[in-house]
Design a protein around this motif. Structure first.
Motif, PDB file in Angstrom:
ATOM      1  N   ALA A 241      43.144  47.860 -67.152  1.00  0.00           N
ATOM      2  CA  ALA A 241      42.100  48.527 -66.923  1.00  0.00           C
ATOM      3  C   ALA A 241      41.436  48.667 -67.945  1.00  0.00           C
ATOM      4  O   ALA A 241      39.755  49.031 -67.982  1.00  0.00           O
ATOM      5  CB  ALA A 241      41.752  48.094 -65.295  1.00  0.00           C
ATOM      6  N   ALA A 242      41.648  49.693 -68.285  1.00  0.00           N
ATOM      7  CA  ALA A 242      40.305  50.937 -68.932  1.00  0.00           C
ATOM      8  C   ALA A 242      40.520  50.570 -70.353  1.00  0.00           C
ATOM      9  O   ALA A 242      39.101  50.102 -70.858  1.00  0.00           O
ATOM     10  CB  ALA A 242      40.809  52.288 -69.848  1.00  0.00           C
ATOM     11  N   HIS A 243      40.884  49.874 -71.401  1.00  0.00           N
ATOM     12  CA  HIS A 243      40.588  49.174 -71.919  1.00  0.00           C
ATOM     13  C   HIS A 243      39.701  47.836 -72.205  1.00  0.00           C
ATOM     14  O   HIS A 243      39.242  47.501 -73.046  1.00  0.00           O
ATOM     15  CB  HIS A 243      42.249  48.373 -72.838  1.00  0.00           C
ATOM     16  N   LEU A 272      28.998  41.692 -54.398  1.00  0.00           N
ATOM     17  CA  LEU A 272      30.237  42.293 -55.526  1.00  0.00           C
ATOM     18  C   LEU A 272      30.176  43.683 -55.926  1.00  0.00           C
ATOM     19  O   LEU A 272      29.793  44.540 -55.791  1.00  0.00           O
ATOM     20  CB  LEU A 272      30.549  41.566 -56.392  1.00  0.00           C
ATOM     21  N   MET A 273      28.282  43.451 -55.896  1.00  0.00           N
ATOM     22  CA  MET A 273      27.644  44.179 -56.718  1.00  0.00           C
ATOM     23  C   MET A 273      27.248  45.907 -55.498  1.00  0.00           C
ATOM     24  O   MET A 273      28.017  46.659 -55.956  1.00  0.00           O
ATOM     25  CB  MET A 273      26.081  43.748 -56.689  1.00  0.00           C
ATOM     26  N   ASP A 274      27.336  45.950 -54.284  1.00  0.00           N
ATOM     27  CA  ASP A 274      27.826  46.755 -53.331  1.00  0.00           C
ATOM     28  C   ASP A 274      28.523  46.871 -53.406  1.00  0.00           C
ATOM     29  O   ASP A 274      28.630  48.298 -52.688  1.00  0.00           O
ATOM     30  CB  ASP A 274      27.334  45.728 -51.952  1.00  0.00           C
ATOM     31  N   GLY A 279      31.837  52.009 -55.387  1.00  0.00           N
ATOM     32  CA  GLY A 279      33.127  53.411 -56.140  1.00  0.00           C
ATOM     33  C   GLY A 279      33.597  52.257 -57.138  1.00  0.00           C
ATOM     34  O   GLY A 279      33.446  51.521 -56.927  1.00  0.00           O
ATOM     35  N   GLU A 280      34.239  52.901 -58.246  1.00  0.00           N
ATOM     36  CA  GLU A 280      35.305  52.045 -58.755  1.00  0.00           C
ATOM     37  C   GLU A 280      36.627  51.452 -58.662  1.00  0.00           C
ATOM     38  O   GLU A 280      36.642  50.515 -59.116  1.00  0.00           O
ATOM     39  CB  GLU A 280      35.356  52.650 -60.234  1.00  0.00           C
ATOM     40  N   TRP A 287      39.812  47.218 -58.051  1.00  0.00           N
ATOM     41  CA  TRP A 287      38.417  47.920 -58.980  1.00  0.00           C
ATOM     42  C   TRP A 287      37.846  47.087 -59.502  1.00  0.00           C
ATOM     43  O   TRP A 287      37.263  45.612 -59.423  1.00  0.00           O
ATOM     44  CB  TRP A 287      39.590  47.540 -60.128  1.00  0.00           C
ATOM     45  N   THR A 288      36.273  47.496 -59.681  1.00  0.00           N
ATOM     46  CA  THR A 288      34.977  46.866 -59.286  1.00  0.00           C
ATOM     47  C   THR A 288      34.267  47.139 -60.784  1.00  0.00           C
ATOM     48  O   THR A 288      33.558  46.984 -61.152  1.00  0.00           O
ATOM     49  CB  THR A 288      34.257  47.493 -58.374  1.00  0.00           C
ATOM     50  N   GLY A 289      35.512  47.588 -61.685  1.00  0.00           N
ATOM     51  CA  GLY A 289      34.713  47.975 -63.245  1.00  0.00           C
ATOM     52  C   GLY A 289      33.938  46.461 -63.477  1.00  0.00           C
ATOM     53  O   GLY A 289      32.494  46.545 -64.174  1.00  0.00           O
TER      54      GLY A 289
END
Length: 361
Positions: A241-243, A272-274, A279-280, A287-289
């Protein structure tokens, strides 16, 4: 009803982490992409709609003739094709696909994008038009006699369609999270589609849509969309996910591609922005990244973990009454294959076991 899995195919290889490759209408890729989903055990594949991309009717036709079992879900925006003609086009495509077609109605969440195709209605007007559009489409697909229609947006005299859906009814899926959208969905939709919200928000939307459908004496199903990221361990999945996040951020900066953003009229994007602002990492492996990176502009939330963990997370949504799941990856074709090897069969096994336990209780 057991859990149903939808995928999503594009007209060429591209994603947030893969620059667009090949011709803009890549026959070979569309064919392989559709066949990969069928082989992976998906129930259906969504063909999307964009104001600057190839015609979805033809993408769906190619994908459909390249497969034999999987169903097609065609995104369509009312306003650019008259409903009487749209009804005939949809019924004709359904016959080509031997009864495997459903339509996913999207009224449009961006004024700027709508105007690319010459649509200058407001958001509220677009939903009013969608309401009328679906009424006319349904009448064309069910009436055996010519009919007249005089409405706010459409007029027709002696309208009739000689071709009807193969199974007598063309399933209608519906996207949109605003109050106007929920009202129209309750009146017309067979399945209401949510983007991947946290559990609490999804439960609120399900309740609101069910109430809308009840006002019209109708039942309605639900679908939710995620971008699963699977690893052999949770740590490995989070590293992936980080990659993906850093690669997508770099590619978006280099390409200047903005995915049609911002979408100030889209309640779904706002939701989705809310979620991203909460939090991530939310709930169980949500995961909302990427959602934060693209301002919630499309189905961009992910479930991250092992196949076992992600299937458990999907089961939480199934328990809310959401029995359709749309999943697509950031490496689109390879991820679809991976989902078929682990996530899809494992989730189906858990749903079946839970249903068996409920029957014996």
């Amino acid at each position: 009803m057991s859990i149903q899995f939808s995928g999503m195919i594009g007209h060429r290889l591209a994603s947030e982490i893969i620059p667009a490759q090949g011709p803009v209408f890549d026959n070979d890729y569309i064919t392989r992409f559709a066949q990969t989903h069928e082989q992976a055990g998906f129930d259906r594949i969504l063909v999307g709609y964009w104001s600057d991309q190839p015609d979805g009717f033809l993408v769906a036709a190619l994908a459909g003739v390249a497969t034999s079992r999987i169903h097609l879900l065609l995104a369509h925006r009312p306003g650019f094709v008259s409903p009487t003609l749209a009804a005939r086009k949809l019924a004709t495509l359904d016959h080509l696909l031997k009864g495997r077609l459903a339509v996913h109605i999207i009224s449009g969440g961006s004024d700027a994008e709508q105007r690319r195709d010459g649509d200058y209605l407001t958001k509220a007007e677009r939903y009013a038009r969608t309401d009328e559009f679906l009424g006319v489409v349904n009448r064309s697909l069910t009436s055996e006699q010519p009919y007249d229609h005089q409405g706010r947006f459409y007029q027709a005299e002696s309208a009739v369609s000689a071709i009807k859906p193969v199974h007598g009814h063309l399933p209608v899926w519906f996207g949109g999270s605003s109050a106007e959208a929920i009202e129209v969905a309750g009146k017309h939709a067979d399945v209401f589609a949510l983007w991947g919200e946290p559990l609490a928000g999804a439960a609120q939307t399900v309740a609101a849509v069910r109430a809308s459908a009840a006002r019209h004496q109708r039942d309605i199903g639900f679908s939710i969309s995620f971008r699963p990221i699977i690893g052999a361990t949770e740590a490995e999945a989070r590293e992936k996910a980080a990659h993906i996040y850093h690669t997508a951020k770099q590619q978006l900066a280099e390409s200047g591609h903005h995915f049609g953003l911002p979408k100030p009229q889209s309640v779904g994007a706002q939701r989705l922005m809310d979620a991203a602002k909460q939090g991530e990492w939310l709930d169980n492996h949500l995961w909302t990244g990427i959602a934060g990176l693209v301002s919630g502009g499309y189905n961009s939330t992910a479930l991250v973990g092992t196949a076992d963990q992600v299937s458990d997370a999907l089961l939480d949504y199934y328990r809310l009454g959401i029995k359709n799941v749309l999943i697509r990856g950031f490496d689109p074709l390879n991820d679809a294959r991976e989902y078929g090897e682990s996530l899809i069969p494992l989730t189906r096994e858990k749903v079946a076991a839970e249903k068996t336990l409920a029957r014996s209780a």
